[in-house]
Scaffold this motif. Sequence first.
Motif, PDB file in Angstrom:
ATOM      1  N   MET A   1      74.372  64.814  96.569  1.00 52.07           N
ATOM      2  CA  MET A   1      74.670  64.410  97.913  1.00 52.07           C
ATOM      3  C   MET A   1      73.356  64.016  98.589  1.00 52.07           C
ATOM      4  O   MET A   1      72.321  64.599  98.307  1.00 52.07           O
ATOM      5  N   SER A   2      73.432  63.043  99.461  1.00 53.53           N
ATOM      6  CA  SER A   2      72.237  62.648 100.195  1.00 53.53           C
ATOM      7  C   SER A   2      72.192  63.410 101.518  1.00 53.53           C
ATOM      8  O   SER A   2      73.201  63.962 101.963  1.00 53.53           O
ATOM      9  N   VAL A   3      71.034  63.446 102.161  1.00 55.42           N
ATOM     10  CA  VAL A   3      70.888  64.200 103.404  1.00 55.42           C
ATOM     11  C   VAL A   3      71.764  63.655 104.530  1.00 55.42           C
ATOM     12  O   VAL A   3      72.052  64.369 105.480  1.00 55.42           O
ATOM     13  N   ASP A   4      72.221  62.408 104.421  1.00 55.52           N
ATOM     14  CA  ASP A   4      73.102  61.877 105.459  1.00 55.52           C
ATOM     15  C   ASP A   4      74.572  62.157 105.158  1.00 55.52           C
ATOM     16  O   ASP A   4      75.448  61.694 105.859  1.00 55.52           O
ATOM     17  N   GLY A   5      74.857  62.920 104.084  1.00 52.72           N
ATOM     18  CA  GLY A   5      76.226  63.326 103.770  1.00 52.72           C
ATOM     19  C   GLY A   5      76.939  62.458 102.764  1.00 52.72           C
ATOM     20  O   GLY A   5      78.075  62.746 102.402  1.00 52.72           O
ATOM     21  N   GLY A   6      76.308  61.392 102.296  1.00 53.89           N
ATOM     22  CA  GLY A   6      76.934  60.519 101.308  1.00 53.89           C
ATOM     23  C   GLY A   6      76.894  61.104  99.906  1.00 53.89           C
ATOM     24  O   GLY A   6      75.956  61.796  99.532  1.00 53.89           O
ATOM     25  N   VAL A   7      77.944  60.821  99.140  1.00 60.53           N
ATOM     26  CA  VAL A   7      78.001  61.266  97.750  1.00 60.53           C
ATOM     27  C   VAL A   7      77.252  60.253  96.897  1.00 60.53           C
ATOM     28  O   VAL A   7      77.560  59.070  96.907  1.00 60.53           O
ATOM     29  N   VAL A   8      76.258  60.727  96.159  1.00 62.52           N
ATOM     30  CA  VAL A   8      75.432  59.868  95.316  1.00 62.52           C
ATOM     31  C   VAL A   8      76.033  59.751  93.920  1.00 62.52           C
ATOM     32  O   VAL A   8      75.991  58.705  93.305  1.00 62.52           O
ATOM     33  N   GLY A   9      76.608  60.820  93.430  1.00 61.21           N
ATOM     34  CA  GLY A   9      77.236  60.833  92.113  1.00 61.21           C
ATOM     35  C   GLY A   9      78.066  62.093  91.973  1.00 61.21           C
ATOM     36  O   GLY A   9      77.932  63.032  92.751  1.00 61.21           O
TER      37      GLY A   9
ATOM     38  N   GLY B   1      64.570  63.346  94.548  1.00 60.73           N
ATOM     39  CA  GLY B   1      63.572  63.632  95.566  1.00 60.73           C
ATOM     40  C   GLY B   1      64.146  64.414  96.723  1.00 60.73           C
ATOM     41  O   GLY B   1      65.227  64.981  96.643  1.00 60.73           O
ATOM     42  N   ALA B   2      63.416  64.416  97.817  1.00 62.27           N
ATOM     43  CA  ALA B   2      63.772  65.242  98.973  1.00 62.27           C
ATOM     44  C   ALA B   2      64.997  64.735  99.723  1.00 62.27           C
ATOM     45  O   ALA B   2      65.561  65.449 100.533  1.00 62.27           O
ATOM     46  N   LYS B   3      65.436  63.493  99.477  1.00 61.77           N
ATOM     47  CA  LYS B   3      66.573  62.942 100.203  1.00 61.77           C
ATOM     48  C   LYS B   3      67.915  63.240  99.548  1.00 61.77           C
ATOM     49  O   LYS B   3      68.954  62.888 100.076  1.00 61.77           O
ATOM     50  N   GLU B   4      67.917  63.861  98.376  1.00 60.02           N
ATOM     51  CA  GLU B   4      69.152  64.165  97.671  1.00 60.02           C
ATOM     52  C   GLU B   4      69.092  65.569  97.102  1.00 60.02           C
ATOM     53  O   GLU B   4      68.014  66.081  96.817  1.00 60.02           O
TER      54      GLU B   4
ATOM     55  N   TYR C   1      65.872  64.731 107.142  1.00 59.69           N
ATOM     56  CA  TYR C   1      67.210  64.597 107.706  1.00 59.69           C
ATOM     57  C   TYR C   1      67.270  63.366 108.610  1.00 59.69           C
ATOM     58  O   TYR C   1      66.286  63.014 109.252  1.00 59.69           O
ATOM     59  N   PRO C   2      68.460  62.724 108.690  1.00 56.87           N
ATOM     60  CA  PRO C   2      68.578  61.598 109.619  1.00 56.87           C
ATOM     61  C   PRO C   2      68.462  62.089 111.063  1.00 56.87           C
ATOM     62  O   PRO C   2      68.833  63.210 111.382  1.00 56.87           O
ATOM     63  N   ARG C   3      67.937  61.247 111.899  1.00 58.43           N
ATOM     64  CA  ARG C   3      67.775  61.601 113.313  1.00 58.43           C
ATOM     65  C   ARG C   3      69.162  61.667 113.956  1.00 58.43           C
ATOM     66  O   ARG C   3      69.949  60.729 113.842  1.00 58.43           O
ATOM     67  N   PRO C   4      69.492  62.770 114.640  1.00 55.70           N
ATOM     68  CA  PRO C   4      70.817  62.873 115.264  1.00 55.70           C
ATOM     69  C   PRO C   4      70.960  61.868 116.405  1.00 55.70           C
ATOM     70  O   PRO C   4      70.000  61.570 117.104  1.00 55.70           O
ATOM     71  N   GLU C   5      72.165  61.365 116.558  1.00 59.47           N
ATOM     72  CA  GLU C   5      72.438  60.416 117.639  1.00 59.47           C
ATOM     73  C   GLU C   5      73.566  60.969 118.496  1.00 59.47           C
ATOM     74  O   GLU C   5      74.701  61.085 118.034  1.00 59.47           O
ATOM     75  N   PHE C   6      73.230  61.354 119.711  1.00 61.65           N
ATOM     76  CA  PHE C   6      74.216  61.870 120.637  1.00 61.65           C
ATOM     77  C   PHE C   6      73.693  61.713 122.054  1.00 61.65           C
ATOM     78  O   PHE C   6      72.521  61.491 122.287  1.00 61.65           O
TER      79      PHE C   6
END
Length: 79
Positions: free
Chosen positions: A1-9, A35-38, A61-66
Amino acid sequence: MSVDGGVVGEAGMRLAAGARAVGVVAVPREPGPLGAKEFPVADADGLRALHFPVPDREVPYPRPEFAVSLTPGAVTIKP
């Protein structure tokens, strides 16, 4: 999984362990973290385990947007 929540494999495997027992299963090389992103995630019967390859403070981590608004007696947070 990637740090943004996407499934890589994904890889599926069977594991059986009795009560108060330990089950061991070999994890395939691919898919693997890049690496550090997964990071690897294991899900089993509603339980989840994560393994971060670096200390949490080093994970990009991705920058939160709110949006936050303050009014007397209230704080409102919207995505």
